[in-house]
Scaffold this active site. Structure first.
Site, PDB file in Angstrom:
ATOM      1  N   GLU A  60      12.856 -15.615  -1.237  1.00  0.00           N
ATOM      2  CA  GLU A  60      13.175 -16.728  -0.337  1.00  0.00           C
ATOM      3  C   GLU A  60      11.983 -17.665  -0.184  1.00  0.00           C
ATOM      4  OE1 GLU A  60      14.211 -17.245   4.426  1.00  0.00           O
ATOM      5  OE2 GLU A  60      14.741 -15.360   3.417  1.00  0.00           O
ATOM      6  N   ASP A  73       0.832  -1.192   0.000  1.00  0.00           N
ATOM      7  CA  ASP A  73       0.000   0.000   0.000  1.00  0.00           C
ATOM      8  C   ASP A  73       0.873   1.251   0.000  1.00  0.00           C
ATOM      9  OD1 ASP A  73      -2.742   1.280   0.597  1.00  0.00           O
ATOM     10  OD2 ASP A  73      -1.477   2.075   2.196  1.00  0.00           O
TER      11      ASP A  73
END
Length: 543
Positions: A264, A206
């Site tokens: 990851e 956001d």
């Protein structure tokens, strides 16, 4: 998803995102506010739409002054929405039906009730004293510069504890974090890891252009061209060129840290970009395959609906965003519903079908908003029932965002359209009852079933998933484009963006074979286009 047209293509480039605003989806405990168990109960419905990623607006602990976009604990669920166990069940159910979950991370600011801010404002020498943007007043007592809040007034609020101003880009109760402090960055990375370890598949960032501010606190100059894409013309925020209070170059390195963490876990990201030059930031933030996976702007969330506007946005994006990836959004929780915004006063299901087909034809990852699959119109919420502080501030010229946030209508037979057994936090418009999911599910010609069908059809067209895009010069009432993918016949598409029938010559389409299954009415024969109001046509050329 179907196999990619390119074995090396990232899956998310062929995906479709569906935004859920939890407060308004489904309430299971009768308190009038939607919750996580309600979303879980509707995941089969969401899967039936053919989408791939479910973006959840914030459900974290919050005072709810900005309805979840003011977070007081990044690593817990607000009791209004349920518990962490409810979230775990939501994740498990979503994955079981083939959906991925994307959470909304509001990193630029917190709630003033967040323990970080409570400690930071206590005095000037505590461990978190530098976690937020603080400044001494000018000699005359005024704030340090002319920065404005998106929600009205100065971006600076006086705090009597520290006898300093703190910065807020939005509500006074949403203090701005100081991203120049590496501890702040790490705290956010740790919070994000918390959710990734719980099985989250992606993150929507956001207000991601707001992370950093100019260290020198220089005032913004006047805007040479007023920005009305993200704020209305009654808001003075658009009168400044926002070159110092956001879009700072230090943000690049932080986004790279976020990307390393996401990689990851094999998770994806999309950034909300609202700036004076959104395309510049989208290019910067998505280039190089080491920052955001994709980004979307407010450029198609504006009132203008014309072939020229849409073509200009896409062509400028392609010209400036060379190696990044975009996401085209025509509706979200901050914009007037597209069924009203682009209807010129006459919303119809035909318009909603046309807009969706056009959106699905653009190069990029489509981002859809809950309720648009039902062709919901903007609700007219009376002032006394308004919840949005943004709308309350700028009423009556701007009524805020409540009109696009009213509850989902699930059935026309139950009170509050089946959303809640209590009093809904926003009223359910009477005109939405006829558009309820249960009604449309039984109607083969409904907007709901059109969306299901055209998304399924689009998956069979790799050109529309991955192909390059180019436009044709045709009468301004129409938008004509071509999608090219090596090894496949080029796909042509033409859309009538008006409420009047349209016919014209399109010589480049001569000899094109029509495609079936998309559901739009229209014909192209021997290079002659004939389209009804809000009609459209797809066809293929010989490769």
């Amino acid at each position: 998803m179907t196999p990619s047209s390119n074995d090396n293509a990232p899956w998310w480039q062929e995906a479709i995102i569906y935004q859920v605003y939890p407060r308004s989806y489904l309430d299971t405990n009768g308190d009038g506010v939607g919750d996580l168990p309600g979303i879980t109960a509707k995941l089969d419905y969401i899967a039936s739409l053919g989408v791939d990623i479910v973006w959840l607006s914030p459900f974290f602990k919050s005072p709810m002054k900005d309805f979840g976009y003011d977070i007081s604990d990044y690593c817990d669920v607000d009791p209004l929405f349920g518990t962490l166990e409810d979230f775990d069940r939501l994740i498990a159910k979503a994955h079981s039906v083939g959906l991925k979950i994307m959470i909304d991370q509001v990193m630029s600011h917190t709630a003033d009730a967040h323990p970080w801010f409570v400690e930071s404002r206590a005095n000037r020498d505590n461990p978190k004293s530098d976690w937020y943007v603080w400044s001494d007043p000018l000699p005359d007592g005024n704030p340090p510069n002319n920065w404005l809040s998106v929600f009205g007034g100065s971006a600076w609020q006086w705090d009597t504890r520290r006898k300093q101003y703190y910065m807020h880009n939005f509500l006074v109760s949403q203090p701005q974090l100081n991203f120049h402090n590496p501890d702040v960055q790490q705290a956010h990375l740790d919070s994000l890891r918390f959710w990734l370890e719980r099985g989250v598949d992606g993150v929507r960032m956001d207000a991601c252009v707001f992370h950093f501010h100019d260290r020198q606190l220089r005032s913004n100059p006047p805007a040479l061209v007023r920005d009305t894409s993200t704020v209305t013309d009654v808001n003075p925020y658009g009168m400044q060129a926002h070159i110092h209070d956001k879009t700072q170059p230090e943000n690049i390195a932080f986004l790279q840290k976020v990307r390393t963490l996401l990689d990851e876990f094999g998770a994806v990201s999309i950034g909300e970009v609202s700036s004076d030059d959104a395309l510049a930031q989208m290019a910067e933030y998505t280039s190089g395959d080491d920052k955001l996976h994709m980004a979307y702007s407010f450029n198609l969330l504006t009132p203008e609906f014309s072939s020229a506007h849409i073509r200009r946005q896409v062509e400028e994006f392609n010209e400036r965003v060379k190696d990044g990836w975009g996401s085209w959004s025509v509706g979200n929780h901050d914009a007037i519903r597209v069924a009203t915004r682009w209807a010129n006063g006459k919303p119809t299901p035909a318009l909603s079908k046309l807009v969706l087909a056009l959106q699905l034809s653009l190069k990029g990852t489509p981002c859809l908003y809950q309720g648009d699959e039902l062709a919901l119109t903007e609700a007219d919420v009376p002032f006394e029932l308004l919840q949005d502080p943004y709308g309350i501030t700028f009423w009556p010229e701007f009524k805020g965002r409540d009109g696009c946030r009213t509850p989902m209508p699930w059935t026309s037979e139950a009170p509050n359209a089946g959303f809640t057994t209590g009093t809904p936090w926003l009223p359910v418009p009477a005109e939405h009852l006829a558009l309820a999911e249960s009604v449309q599910d039984q109607d083969p010609q409904s907007m709901l079933n059109f969306q299901r069908a055209i998304i399924h059809w689009r998956r069979t067209m790799p050109q529309l998933l991955r192909g390059e895009i180019a436009f044709y010069d045709v009468p301004e009432q129409a938008l004509a484009l071509r999608r090219d993918l090596p090894g496949h016949a080029p796909v042509l598409a033409v859309f009538n963006v008006t409420d009047q029938p349209l016919s014209f010559d399109w010589p480049q389409a001569a000899g094109a074979a029509p495609l079936e299954g998309h559901g739009l009415p229209g014909e192209v024969a021997d290079g002659k286009v004939t389209l009804p109001a809000y009609g459209g046509w797809f066809g293929t050329l010989k490769a």
